[in-house]
Design a protein around this motif. Structure first.
Motif, short mmCIF file in Angstrom:
data_model
loop_
_atom_site.label_atom_id
_atom_site.label_comp_id
_atom_site.label_asym_id
_atom_site.label_seq_id
_atom_site.Cartn_x
_atom_site.Cartn_y
_atom_site.Cartn_z
N MET A 132 0.84 -1.20 0.00
CA MET A 132 0.00 0.00 0.00
C MET A 132 0.88 1.26 0.00
N ILE A 133 1.96 1.21 0.78
CA ILE A 133 2.90 2.35 0.81
C ILE A 133 3.52 2.52 -0.57
N TRP A 134 3.89 1.41 -1.20
CA TRP A 134 4.50 1.45 -2.53
C TRP A 134 3.54 2.08 -3.55
N GLN A 135 2.27 1.69 -3.50
CA GLN A 135 1.29 2.23 -4.44
C GLN A 135 1.14 3.74 -4.27
N LYS A 136 1.13 4.20 -3.04
CA LYS A 136 1.02 5.64 -2.78
C LYS A 136 2.24 6.39 -3.35
N LEU A 137 3.42 5.77 -3.18
CA LEU A 137 4.63 6.40 -3.71
C LEU A 137 4.60 6.48 -5.23
N VAL A 138 4.14 5.41 -5.86
CA VAL A 138 4.08 5.37 -7.32
C VAL A 138 3.12 6.43 -7.85
N GLN A 139 2.00 6.63 -7.15
CA GLN A 139 0.99 7.58 -7.62
C GLN A 139 1.31 9.03 -7.23
N SER A 140 2.31 9.22 -6.37
CA SER A 140 2.67 10.57 -5.95
C SER A 140 3.40 11.32 -7.08
N ASP A 141 3.49 12.63 -6.94
CA ASP A 141 4.12 13.45 -7.99
C ASP A 141 5.58 13.10 -8.19
N LYS A 142 6.30 12.85 -7.10
CA LYS A 142 7.74 12.58 -7.20
C LYS A 142 8.07 11.12 -7.45
N GLY A 143 7.13 10.22 -7.13
CA GLY A 143 7.39 8.80 -7.31
C GLY A 143 8.26 8.26 -6.19
N PRO A 144 8.54 6.96 -6.19
CA PRO A 144 9.38 6.36 -5.16
C PRO A 144 10.81 6.93 -5.23
N PRO A 145 11.46 7.17 -4.10
CA PRO A 145 12.82 7.71 -4.13
C PRO A 145 13.79 6.73 -4.79
N LEU A 146 14.72 7.27 -5.57
CA LEU A 146 15.78 6.51 -6.25
C LEU A 146 15.27 5.65 -7.40
N ILE A 147 13.96 5.65 -7.63
CA ILE A 147 13.35 4.76 -8.63
C ILE A 147 12.89 5.57 -9.85
N LYS A 148 13.13 5.00 -11.02
CA LYS A 148 12.60 5.57 -12.27
C LYS A 148 11.41 4.71 -12.71
N LEU B 278 9.24 3.34 -15.43
CA LEU B 278 9.28 3.15 -16.88
C LEU B 278 7.86 3.06 -17.46
N VAL B 279 7.02 2.28 -16.78
CA VAL B 279 5.61 2.16 -17.17
C VAL B 279 4.79 2.31 -15.90
N LYS B 280 3.96 3.34 -15.85
CA LYS B 280 3.16 3.58 -14.66
C LYS B 280 1.89 2.75 -14.71
N SER C 165 -1.90 1.60 -14.23
CA SER C 165 -3.17 2.34 -14.25
C SER C 165 -4.14 1.70 -13.27
N GLU C 166 -5.31 2.29 -13.15
CA GLU C 166 -6.31 1.75 -12.24
C GLU C 166 -6.80 0.38 -12.70
N THR C 167 -6.72 0.13 -13.99
CA THR C 167 -7.22 -1.14 -14.53
C THR C 167 -6.12 -2.13 -14.86
N SER C 168 -4.85 -1.71 -14.71
CA SER C 168 -3.75 -2.60 -15.10
C SER C 168 -2.62 -2.53 -14.08
N ASP C 169 -2.01 -3.68 -13.82
CA ASP C 169 -0.86 -3.76 -12.92
C ASP C 169 0.42 -4.02 -13.71
N ASP C 170 0.53 -3.40 -14.86
CA ASP C 170 1.69 -3.65 -15.72
C ASP C 170 2.83 -2.66 -15.47
N GLY C 171 3.00 -2.24 -14.24
CA GLY C 171 4.05 -1.28 -13.94
C GLY C 171 5.44 -1.85 -14.13
N GLU C 172 6.35 -1.03 -14.64
CA GLU C 172 7.76 -1.42 -14.79
C GLU C 172 8.64 -0.33 -14.20
N TYR C 173 9.70 -0.75 -13.53
CA TYR C 173 10.55 0.19 -12.81
C TYR C 173 12.01 -0.22 -12.90
N GLN C 174 12.87 0.72 -12.57
CA GLN C 174 14.27 0.40 -12.37
C GLN C 174 14.87 1.50 -11.47
#
Length: 492
Positions: A352-368, A370-372, A374-383
């Motif tokens: 839940m904390i991770w989801q809030k970070l992803v949806q925030s303006d700055k995103g998770p710290p140190l993380i880029k 790549l694919v955000k 959506s409300e209907t899809s969990d296809d997020g990609e990060y690095q």
């Protein structure tokens, strides 16, 4: 007149009388040295009030109720007699040095600089922490500098001192200077790289003797050192006070410690990602004289997280979930990770904390991102914004949280057992895998220390550490002192 251990002590040394008046007058009006005012105290010594505060902090580790007043009283009472002796010898020492300067063909007013006596706070600190309470081992209370126009003149004066310099003073007293110890910093450079010769001598005159210190420096070098842009003494004092309490035997090892750190800072200046990390640290006004890449990444990452999450509880939660993601991703030799990986390693509250970070303006710290998702899809990609962030966090997890999957050894690393052969093969495979090369560079010394935990015996002649695995082991150990583990090795 200061109360120390139940009695009144008034220093007899003129030098200490002056310092006593100075620190009492500027610190308080009630005759008590007040800690909150000490930072404002200035005197002929370099920031006397701050020095007293630093020593007080160090002493309170073992004397929690010690006060600034009591400490200052102790300092002047324990050093008073030796200052009286040095005050008596100072004019005689000055005349003898004037004699040696004239014999070298130099002008006294240009070439000879007699320094002020070493301040009593530093004298007592060296006495207790470097010389086991023996104040007579402090050999630089009386100091001078001889400035030479050429290196030839430096050599000429050194030759006179080496053979034992004797001089008759104006009143017929015989004086002599005998070298006790010398440091040639033309050849063995110190961390600031200012070239000089530092000589400790025994000065004898009129049946008395004291130890003194003389610096020999070339004129142009001194001009650079004293330029408005460079104050090497200020720099040296800053690093000494910064490292004090963090390092053992600092007095004897300060040059080596500073030199090793300056060498790493040279590496930082040539590596963009390391330089950016240092800028992150300094931009937050943090003092960090890091000694290696692991420390640099650790302080920089902590700085970023603290800035993003000033509340300690939030900081800890985010750091914990990042570590879980890193371990899974790094052991899988992956640069990019997907949403299902995050779900798999985090508990419900952490996700839940991770989801809030992803949806925030700055995103998770140190993380880029790549694919955000959506409300209907969990296809997020990060690095991680740089792979080295992932590598550095993994190293920290490995050495702090008992992460044992990297080398495949669930038990202490023992060379002479069948399990050791498996562990050694794992070490070799990690070493030769390009994905882990930088991980080992960042964590080599620290991961090696973890690996050697509880080892009782190492035998390099047994199969687990055959010759082909030596390079891998060297990389992992990275400077650990393995002789304490009863190392035996074939002469070849």
């Amino acid at each position: 007149n200061i109360d120390y251990n139940g009695y009144k002590y008034l220093p007899q040394s003129k030098y200490l009388m002056g310092l006593n008046t100075d620190i009492m007058k500027k610190s308080t009006q009630q005759g008590i040295v007040e800690e909150e005012n000490l930072e404002k105290v200035e005197s002929s010594c370099h920031n006397l009030g701050n020095k007293l505060l630093l020593l007080l902090k160090k002493r309170r580790a073992t004397e929690p109720i010690l006060t600034a007043t009591a400490l200052w009283s102790e300092i002047i009472s324990r050093t008073d007699k030796i200052y009286i002796k040095y005050e008596d010898m100072l004019p005689l020492f000055k005349e003898a040095l004037e004699g040696i300067v004239k014999l070298a063909g130099l002008k006294v007013d240009e070439a000879l600089l007699i320094g002020s006596l070493k301040d009593p706070i530093r004298v007592l600190e060296k006495t207790d922490y470097e010389y086991e309470g023996n104040i007579f081992s402090v050999r630089d209370i009386l100091r001078a500098r001889i400035v030479c126009g050429t290196i030839t003149q430096v050599c000429e004066i050194m030759e006179k001192l080496t053979t034992g310099f004797k001089y008759t003073l104006h009143d017929g007293k015989n004086a002599s200077l005998t070298i006790v110890r010398s440091k040639n910093k033309f050849q063995n450079l110190g961390p600031t790289h200012f070239r000089l010769i530092l000589v400790n001598l025994c000065f004898e005159c009129d049946g008395k003797e004291v130890h003194v210190e003389i610096q020999f420096v070339q004129k142009e070098t001194l001009a650079l050192e004293n330029s408005k842009d460079i104050d090497s003494h200020e720099i040296y004092e800053y690093f000494r006070s910064y490292l004090d309490g963090k390092m053992k035997n600092l007095g004897q090892n300060l040059d080596f410690i500073l030199d090793s750190r300056m060498s790493f800072f040279d590496t930082i200046s040539k590596t963009p990602v390391l330089l950016s990390l240092l800028i992150v640290i300094f931009s937050e006004k943090k003092k960090a004289l890091v000694k290696d890449a692991r420390e640099l990444y650790q302080v920089a990452i902590q700085t970023v997280l603290e800035k993003s999450f000033p509340t300690p509880g939030d900081f800890a939660e985010v750091e914990k979930l990042l570590r879980k993601i890193v371990v899974k991703n790094h052991l899988g030799e992956a640069r990019i990770f997907k949403e299902d990986t995050v779900k798999a390693v985090l508990c419900d509250d952490e996700y839940m904390i991770w989801q809030k970070l992803v949806q925030s303006d700055k995103g998770p710290p140190l993380i880029k991102i790549l694919v955000k998702p959506s409300e209907t899809s969990d296809d997020g990609e990060y690095q991680f914004r740089h792979l080295s962030f992932q590598e550095a966090i993994f190293v920290q997890v490995h050495i702090e949280d008992n992460e044992k999957g990297f080398f495949g050894n669930e038990q202490p690393f023992k060379i002479a057992t069948p399990h050791s052969e498996f562990a050694a093969l794992n070490i070799e495979s990690r070493y030769h895998n390009p994905f882990f090369t930088n991980t080992l560079r960042i964590g080599r010394e620290y991961m090696g220390k973890k690996l050697l935990n509880d080892v009782n015996y190492l035998d390099f002649q047994k199969g687990a550490l055959s010759a082909k695995k030596h390079k891998a082991l060297q990389m992992v150990l990275g400077g650990q002192c393995i002789f304490k583990y009863k190392l035996s090795i074939d002469r070849e």
